[in-house]
Design a protein around this motif. Structure first.
Motif, PDB file in Angstrom:
ATOM      1  N   VAL A   1      36.301  26.213  -0.202  1.00  0.00           N
ATOM      2  CA  VAL A   1      36.198  25.598  -1.526  1.00  0.00           C
ATOM      3  C   VAL A   1      37.279  24.553  -1.711  1.00  0.00           C
ATOM      4  CG1 VAL A   1      35.163  27.647  -2.566  1.00  0.00           C
ATOM      5  CG2 VAL A   1      37.649  27.333  -2.633  1.00  0.00           C
ATOM      6  N   GLU A   2      37.037  23.651  -2.666  1.00  0.00           N
ATOM      7  CA  GLU A   2      38.023  22.650  -3.059  1.00  0.00           C
ATOM      8  C   GLU A   2      38.333  22.858  -4.531  1.00  0.00           C
ATOM      9  OE1 GLU A   2      38.529  17.804  -3.612  1.00  0.00           O
ATOM     10  OE2 GLU A   2      36.574  18.695  -3.169  1.00  0.00           O
ATOM     11  N   GLY A   3      39.629  23.076  -4.874  1.00  0.00           N
ATOM     12  CA  GLY A   3      40.023  23.283  -6.254  1.00  0.00           C
ATOM     13  C   GLY A   3      39.911  22.007  -7.046  1.00  0.00           C
ATOM     14  N   LEU A   4      39.336  22.125  -8.278  1.00  0.00           N
ATOM     15  CA  LEU A   4      39.118  20.938  -9.101  1.00  0.00           C
ATOM     16  C   LEU A   4      39.988  20.922 -10.358  1.00  0.00           C
ATOM     17  CD1 LEU A   4      35.212  20.710  -8.916  1.00  0.00           C
ATOM     18  CD2 LEU A   4      36.894  19.470  -7.554  1.00  0.00           C
ATOM     19  N   SER A   5      40.017  22.049 -11.108  1.00  0.00           N
ATOM     20  CA  SER A   5      40.720  22.016 -12.390  1.00  0.00           C
ATOM     21  C   SER A   5      41.110  23.432 -12.817  1.00  0.00           C
ATOM     22  CB  SER A   5      39.825  21.391 -13.462  1.00  0.00           C
ATOM     23  OG  SER A   5      40.455  21.460 -14.726  1.00  0.00           O
ATOM     24  N   ARG A   6      42.233  23.518 -13.565  1.00  0.00           N
ATOM     25  CA  ARG A   6      42.608  24.786 -14.171  1.00  0.00           C
ATOM     26  C   ARG A   6      41.684  25.071 -15.341  1.00  0.00           C
ATOM     27  NH1 ARG A   6      47.138  22.759 -12.111  1.00  0.00           N
ATOM     28  NH2 ARG A   6      48.702  24.198 -11.275  1.00  0.00           N
ATOM     29  N   ALA A   7      41.407  26.347 -15.579  1.00  0.00           N
ATOM     30  CA  ALA A   7      40.559  26.738 -16.700  1.00  0.00           C
ATOM     31  C   ALA A   7      40.856  28.176 -17.055  1.00  0.00           C
ATOM     32  CB  ALA A   7      39.071  26.570 -16.344  1.00  0.00           C
TER      33      ALA A   7
ATOM     34  N   ALA B   1      52.705  18.909  -7.154  1.00  0.00           N
ATOM     35  CA  ALA B   1      53.104  20.259  -7.541  1.00  0.00           C
ATOM     36  C   ALA B   1      52.093  21.291  -7.077  1.00  0.00           C
ATOM     37  CB  ALA B   1      53.301  20.336  -9.044  1.00  0.00           C
ATOM     38  N   ASP B   2      50.785  20.949  -7.167  1.00  0.00           N
ATOM     39  CA  ASP B   2      49.758  21.912  -6.730  1.00  0.00           C
ATOM     40  C   ASP B   2      49.797  22.104  -5.220  1.00  0.00           C
ATOM     41  OD1 ASP B   2      48.828  22.527  -9.226  1.00  0.00           O
ATOM     42  OD2 ASP B   2      47.349  20.914  -9.264  1.00  0.00           O
ATOM     43  N   LEU B   3      49.961  20.996  -4.471  1.00  0.00           N
ATOM     44  CA  LEU B   3      50.034  21.111  -3.005  1.00  0.00           C
ATOM     45  C   LEU B   3      51.247  21.941  -2.594  1.00  0.00           C
ATOM     46  CD1 LEU B   3      49.119  17.461  -1.917  1.00  0.00           C
ATOM     47  CD2 LEU B   3      47.735  19.512  -1.626  1.00  0.00           C
ATOM     48  N   ALA B   4      52.409  21.703  -3.273  1.00  0.00           N
ATOM     49  CA  ALA B   4      53.624  22.471  -2.948  1.00  0.00           C
ATOM     50  C   ALA B   4      53.459  23.944  -3.304  1.00  0.00           C
ATOM     51  CB  ALA B   4      54.828  21.894  -3.685  1.00  0.00           C
ATOM     52  N   ALA B   5      52.782  24.219  -4.430  1.00  0.00           N
ATOM     53  CA  ALA B   5      52.563  25.604  -4.844  1.00  0.00           C
ATOM     54  C   ALA B   5      51.704  26.360  -3.848  1.00  0.00           C
ATOM     55  CB  ALA B   5      51.932  25.647  -6.233  1.00  0.00           C
ATOM     56  N   SER B   6      50.746  25.641  -3.216  1.00  0.00           N
ATOM     57  CA  SER B   6      49.814  26.302  -2.281  1.00  0.00           C
ATOM     58  C   SER B   6      50.534  26.824  -1.033  1.00  0.00           C
ATOM     59  CB  SER B   6      48.694  25.347  -1.880  1.00  0.00           C
ATOM     60  OG  SER B   6      49.220  24.253  -1.145  1.00  0.00           O
ATOM     61  N   ILE B   7      51.676  26.195  -0.664  1.00  0.00           N
ATOM     62  CA  ILE B   7      52.398  26.666   0.538  1.00  0.00           C
ATOM     63  C   ILE B   7      53.735  27.320   0.189  1.00  0.00           C
ATOM     64  CG2 ILE B   7      51.336  25.033   2.134  1.00  0.00           C
ATOM     65  CD1 ILE B   7      53.718  23.212   1.811  1.00  0.00           C
ATOM     66  N   CYS B   8      53.997  27.481  -1.105  1.00  0.00           N
ATOM     67  CA  CYS B   8      55.250  28.096  -1.543  1.00  0.00           C
ATOM     68  C   CYS B   8      55.159  29.615  -1.401  1.00  0.00           C
ATOM     69  CB  CYS B   8      55.526  27.709  -2.996  1.00  0.00           C
ATOM     70  SG  CYS B   8      57.036  28.426  -3.655  1.00  0.00           S
ATOM     71  N   PRO B   9      56.217  30.279  -0.885  1.00  0.00           N
ATOM     72  CA  PRO B   9      56.177  31.734  -0.767  1.00  0.00           C
ATOM     73  C   PRO B   9      56.321  32.394  -2.135  1.00  0.00           C
ATOM     74  CG  PRO B   9      58.343  30.930  -0.166  1.00  0.00           C
ATOM     75  CD  PRO B   9      57.483  29.714  -0.404  1.00  0.00           C
ATOM     76  N   GLY B  10      55.842  33.621  -2.256  1.00  0.00           N
ATOM     77  CA  GLY B  10      55.968  34.333  -3.511  1.00  0.00           C
ATOM     78  C   GLY B  10      54.943  35.432  -3.632  1.00  0.00           C
ATOM     79  N   SER B  11      55.130  36.277  -4.627  1.00  0.00           N
ATOM     80  CA  SER B  11      54.188  37.364  -4.889  1.00  0.00           C
ATOM     81  C   SER B  11      52.985  36.829  -5.641  1.00  0.00           C
ATOM     82  CB  SER B  11      54.881  38.459  -5.700  1.00  0.00           C
ATOM     83  OG  SER B  11      55.284  37.943  -6.969  1.00  0.00           O
ATOM     84  N   LEU B  12      51.962  37.685  -5.815  1.00  0.00           N
ATOM     85  CA  LEU B  12      50.761  37.284  -6.541  1.00  0.00           C
ATOM     86  C   LEU B  12      51.114  36.885  -7.969  1.00  0.00           C
ATOM     87  CD1 LEU B  12      47.658  37.037  -6.818  1.00  0.00           C
ATOM     88  CD2 LEU B  12      47.600  39.476  -7.369  1.00  0.00           C
ATOM     89  N   GLU B  13      51.995  37.651  -8.604  1.00  0.00           N
ATOM     90  CA  GLU B  13      52.372  37.344  -9.991  1.00  0.00           C
ATOM     91  C   GLU B  13      53.056  35.984 -10.084  1.00  0.00           C
ATOM     92  OE1 GLU B  13      52.841  40.177  -8.484  1.00  0.00           O
ATOM     93  OE2 GLU B  13      51.521  41.515  -9.620  1.00  0.00           O
ATOM     94  N   GLU B  14      53.948  35.683  -9.091  1.00  0.00           N
ATOM     95  CA  GLU B  14      54.658  34.408  -9.100  1.00  0.00           C
ATOM     96  C   GLU B  14      53.705  33.255  -8.852  1.00  0.00           C
ATOM     97  OE1 GLU B  14      59.094  35.854  -7.544  1.00  0.00           O
ATOM     98  OE2 GLU B  14      57.496  35.425  -6.095  1.00  0.00           O
ATOM     99  N   LYS B  15      52.723  33.441  -7.951  1.00  0.00           N
ATOM    100  CA  LYS B  15      51.748  32.376  -7.690  1.00  0.00           C
ATOM    101  C   LYS B  15      50.833  32.164  -8.889  1.00  0.00           C
ATOM    102  CE  LYS B  15      51.682  32.937  -2.658  1.00  0.00           C
ATOM    103  NZ  LYS B  15      50.875  33.244  -1.476  1.00  0.00           N
ATOM    104  N   GLN B  16      50.480  33.275  -9.564  1.00  0.00           N
ATOM    105  CA  GLN B  16      49.649  33.155 -10.765  1.00  0.00           C
ATOM    106  C   GLN B  16      50.423  32.417 -11.860  1.00  0.00           C
ATOM    107  OE1 GLN B  16      46.445  34.004 -11.190  1.00  0.00           O
ATOM    108  NE2 GLN B  16      46.432  33.356 -13.334  1.00  0.00           N
ATOM    109  N   GLU B  17      51.732  32.662 -11.942  1.00  0.00           N
ATOM    110  CA  GLU B  17      52.551  31.978 -12.935  1.00  0.00           C
ATOM    111  C   GLU B  17      52.543  30.475 -12.693  1.00  0.00           C
ATOM    112  OE1 GLU B  17      57.184  31.964 -14.601  1.00  0.00           O
ATOM    113  OE2 GLU B  17      56.570  33.374 -13.031  1.00  0.00           O
ATOM    114  N   LEU B  18      52.591  30.075 -11.397  1.00  0.00           N
ATOM    115  CA  LEU B  18      52.536  28.651 -11.068  1.00  0.00           C
ATOM    116  C   LEU B  18      51.201  28.043 -11.501  1.00  0.00           C
ATOM    117  CD1 LEU B  18      54.162  28.581  -7.498  1.00  0.00           C
ATOM    118  CD2 LEU B  18      55.134  27.680  -9.607  1.00  0.00           C
ATOM    119  N   LEU B  19      50.134  28.822 -11.382  1.00  0.00           N
ATOM    120  CA  LEU B  19      48.809  28.330 -11.781  1.00  0.00           C
ATOM    121  C   LEU B  19      48.744  28.140 -13.294  1.00  0.00           C
ATOM    122  CD1 LEU B  19      45.896  27.644 -10.862  1.00  0.00           C
ATOM    123  CD2 LEU B  19      45.321  30.033 -11.252  1.00  0.00           C
ATOM    124  N   GLU B  20      49.433  29.015 -14.026  1.00  0.00           N
ATOM    125  CA  GLU B  20      49.337  28.976 -15.480  1.00  0.00           C
ATOM    126  C   GLU B  20      50.257  27.925 -16.100  1.00  0.00           C
ATOM    127  OE1 GLU B  20      50.046  32.926 -16.827  1.00  0.00           O
ATOM    128  OE2 GLU B  20      48.263  33.766 -15.847  1.00  0.00           O
TER     129      GLU B  20
END
Length: 775
Positions: A95-101, A168-187
């Motif tokens: 898949v290719e990510g398009l937008s936050r929702a 920021a999105d590209l960096a977040a995709s390869i940034c280490p972290g837990s699920l909660e931390e990655k979800q926080e980046l998405l939000e």
């Protein structure tokens, strides 16, 4: 294509992601679909929604059949790029990510289909955003370098990206972290805040990875070093085998020393045991070095070596007379020991303790004993010693452990029967490190020291043949148990006559010999020597006298170097070289005084005179004591006051009730024995109460009882000599001290009149000047 070119509907089928992978906009991510609900959503997306799907992560990835409450609110709208079916029935989806929702409500029960609301961020590209992008790039480079989980070309996408949101999105995709931390980046919608969070996560992870890297390097270095040492040792062993099997030279040398040396059997047995351990160890290990040191100590101690004793009494007498003037009793005791030793060589060596003030020759007398016996002489100062291990040694488990100083000195001597002087035995201390005085009990006890065990050696060493000589200024600081093991020999103060002969026959010739000056060049007149003794020194020993004489000789040498042929030291020249006389008559009263009596005290530095001053002033009968008084002295003062009230009778009771009494002793007291000033205090008090002056040419010493009896005291010779130096002509002594007068030199006895008393009344009749008053 991006979300601006694709029309995203308000309702979309959704897949609950149960992995730690979070899909961000502007990224391409593969994942696997296998659950029935997810397959229905995938089919619906392909058929009805132009391959668009809403991806949202589960809060708990372990839940097999989640509900809407098990999902995060924010997810990513993505476009399905590729679907492939796998042999196990699951599908791999790209898949290719398009937008936050975020989903608003669930519109389908069979599978997840949500009404969604797109999330957009508003921002301006500022310098801060550019700086954050640069910082994230640098930190990402460090992370990739240390983690080695990502290829180095992963940074290529970030290098060319200038849009902060996409960056920021590209960096977040390869940034280490837990699920909660990655979800926080998405939000987080604003790219600046998102980059700050990414930088925080990267910094934390990079720091941990850097520490791990350092630890890995250290471990690697140690392993390499151990392997290198092992390889070299094995290579050396093989070379030795090829050369004919030669043994290690050090091991062989020690083994030969053990077998050929004259050691007791228990020493050889212990040495062989330690050598066997050494052979099995790596020569570079710390333990091997400890064993080498231990073997060095036990194989170099004089287990059987002894000095041949010289028991020639004539030779011993000559040596003692050569270096020491007077000291009749100590010399006689030493000759008695030699005579007994000559008759019976099995006699145990005594423990001699020389007690006397500083400068009377205690240490030099010990050196003379060693010379007379023909033994080696060693000295150990105990002043200020607080660590028990200094006597008994340290256990080998401690780093830098050594035997005690007793064993160290015996090894230095090279024989087991030296003369060992333990200097200042009365000045040892006690601390948390132990009590060295108690440790000395075993060393100085003839019944125990035959098998003295040092903690380091752990082997018994015979100290019974060592002649121990101890020195002390006073006895009261030495524990009773330790004092009981020693023979006390008191060395008294010198008289002025003795000092004169010591200066003339010992100090002056020795000083002239040291500076290589002929005796004819510097001549001391007899009256000059007496002038130095009487007016420039006031001490029981001769140290200060020696310093003054040496000072005069130095000044005389200066005059000789400047051109004089010889210098004659007269009284006038003594005053020129040394200045005004230092000894003043402040310790002798000029005239009889009310309330002031002269007492005699004995201190660690010899005898001295002191005044006891008493005065009365209006008050309520209180007793005030000043002058650094010890407990014994305070008790004497209380007894003296009670006895004074008894002596003065009822007629004086108003005086005691309406006045305070102040007793002052300017020079203080010896804490243990006190100044023996009971009779002196009573005399001072009676004088102050009855307003009768005390004679100024009388000194007194003695303790009293409440009944008025005068008790004997110690240090009579030192006290009498102190009074003699002050010009006092009459001394009151307790009757029971009458035999101590015999020890006083004749020259002193001829100048002083002694009065022996049993009761305090006799003292008062002699000391108080009664004209028209009752005494």
């Amino acid at each position: 294509m991006n979300e601006e070119e694709i029309e995203i509907p308000d309702i979309l089928p959704a897949i609950a992601m149960r992995s730690n992978v979070v899909v961000y906009p502007n990224t391409v991510v593969p994942f696997y679909v296998g659950r029935e609900k997810s397959l229905y959503a995938l089919e619906d997306s392909m058929e009805n929604y132009k391959q668009l799907i809403f991806l949202v992560n589960q809060k708990d990835t372990k839940i097999e059949d989640p509900t809407k409450d098990d999902l995060f609110k924010v997810g990513t709208v993505a476009r399905i790029m590729q679907i492939g079916k796998l042999p196990d029935g699951t599908f791999k989806v790209l898949v290719e990510g398009l937008s936050r929702a975020k989903w608003v409500k669930l519109v389908e029960e069979k599978y997840f289909k949500f009404e969604i609301e797109l999330l957009k961020s508003k921002y301006r590209k500022t310098k801060k955003l550019i700086a954050l992008m640069r910082a994230v790039r640098d930190e990402m480079q460090k992370y990739i370098q240390y983690s080695r989980k990502l290829p180095t070309d992963a940074l290529m996408f970030l290098e060319d990206m200038e849009d902060p949101d996409i960056f920021a999105d590209l960096a977040a995709s390869i940034c280490p972290g837990s699920l909660e931390e990655k979800q926080e980046l998405l939000e987080i919608l604003h790219p600046g805040k998102r980059l700050e969070k990414i930088l925080e996560l990267l910094s934390k992870e990079t720091e941990l990875l850097e520490i791990e890297h350092q630890l890995d390097q250290k471990v690697k270095q140690r392993i390499e070093k151990s392997q290198k040492e092992y390889f070299l040792r094995e290579k050396l062993r093989v070379i030795r085998e090829e050369l004919g099997g030669e043994e290690d030279a050090e091991i062989k040398e020690i083994e030969e020393k053990i077998e050929k040396g004259d050691y007791p059997d228990f020493v050889k047995e212990k040495a062989r045991f330690e050598l066997n351990r050494l052979e099995k160890m790596s020569p570079y290990s710390p333990e091997a070095n400890v064993i080498r040191n231990y073997l060095d100590w036990i194989l170099n101690l004089p287990w059987k070596e002894k000095s041949e004793e010289n028991l020639d009494l004539k030779n011993a007498r000559e040596i003692l007379e050569k270096y020491h003037y007077g000291l009749k009793e100590p010399k006689q005791r030493i000759l008695e020991f030699l005579a007994t030793r000559k008759v019976s060589k099995s006699m145990k060596a005594p423990i001699i303790c020389f007690v006397g003030p500083p400068g009377v020759g205690k240490t030099s007398l010990g050196r003379s004993i060693a010379e007379a016996l023909g033994r080696k002489f060693l000295r150990m100062s105990l002043g200020g010693l607080r660590d028990e291990a200094e006597i008994r040694g340290h256990r080998r488990t401690y780093v830098g452990a050594l035997p005690g100083r007793i064993i160290q000195l015996i090894r230095k001597a090279g024989v087991k029967n030296p003369v060992l002087l333990l200097d200042e035995i009365d000045k040892m201390g006690i601390s948390f490190q132990g009590d060295p005085a108690s440790a000395l009990l075993e060393v100085l006890d003839p019944e125990q020291n035959k098998d003295f065990v040092d903690h380091y050696l752990e082997l018994p060493f015979d100290l019974s043949e060592v002649l121990f000589i101890t020195t002390a200024n006073t006895l009261y600081n030495i524990p009773d148990a330790l004092r009981d093991r020693m023979e006390i020999i008191e060395i008294p103060s010198y008289t002025n006559t003795e000092k004169y002969y010591i200066a003339k026959e010992y100090i002056i010739p020795k000083a002239l010999e040291e500076i290589d000056i002929k005796k004819s060049q510097i001549i001391f007149k007899n009256e000059a020597i007496n002038h130095i003794i009487s007016d420039y020194t006031l001490e029981p020993g001769v140290r200060e006298l020696e310093r003054k004489i040496r000072a005069i000789i130095r000044k005389a040498v200066l005059e000789i170097v400047e051109g004089k042929n010889k210098v004659i030291i007269t009284e006038k020249r003594v005053r020129k070289f040394l200045g005004a006389p230092k000894i003043l008559e402040e310790n002798k009263l000029e005239e009889p005084t009310i309330g002031v009596s002269t007492g005699l005290a004995w201190t660690a530095y010899g005898g001295t005179t002191l005044f006891i001053e008493s005065t009365l002033f209006p008050g309520k009968g209180n007793l005030i004591l000043t002058g650094k008084l010890g407990d014994v002295m305070k008790e004497s003062a209380q007894i003296a006051l009670s006895l004074t009230k008894k002596i003065c009778g009822k007629d004086c009771m108003d005086i005691f009730e309406k006045n305070d009494i102040h007793i002052h002793v300017p020079e203080g007291a010896v804490p243990k024995d006190g100044p023996s000033a009971g009779v002196t205090i009573v005399t001072s008090l009676v004088s102050a109460v009855k307003k009768i002056p005390v004679r100024n040419d009388i000194a007194m010493t003695g303790e009293i009882t409440l009944r008025g009896r005068v008790l004997p005291v110690g240090g009579i010779k030192e006290k009498v000599l102190a009074a003699y130096r002050k010009g006092i002509k009459k001394i009151i002594l307790p009757y029971q001290n009458r035999f101590d007068i015999e020890k006083i030199p004749e020259e002193v006895k001829s100048d002083i009149k002694f009065m022996l008393v049993k009761e305090i009344d006799e003292v008062l009749k002699e000391a108080l000047i009664c004209e028209n008053k009752e005494c």
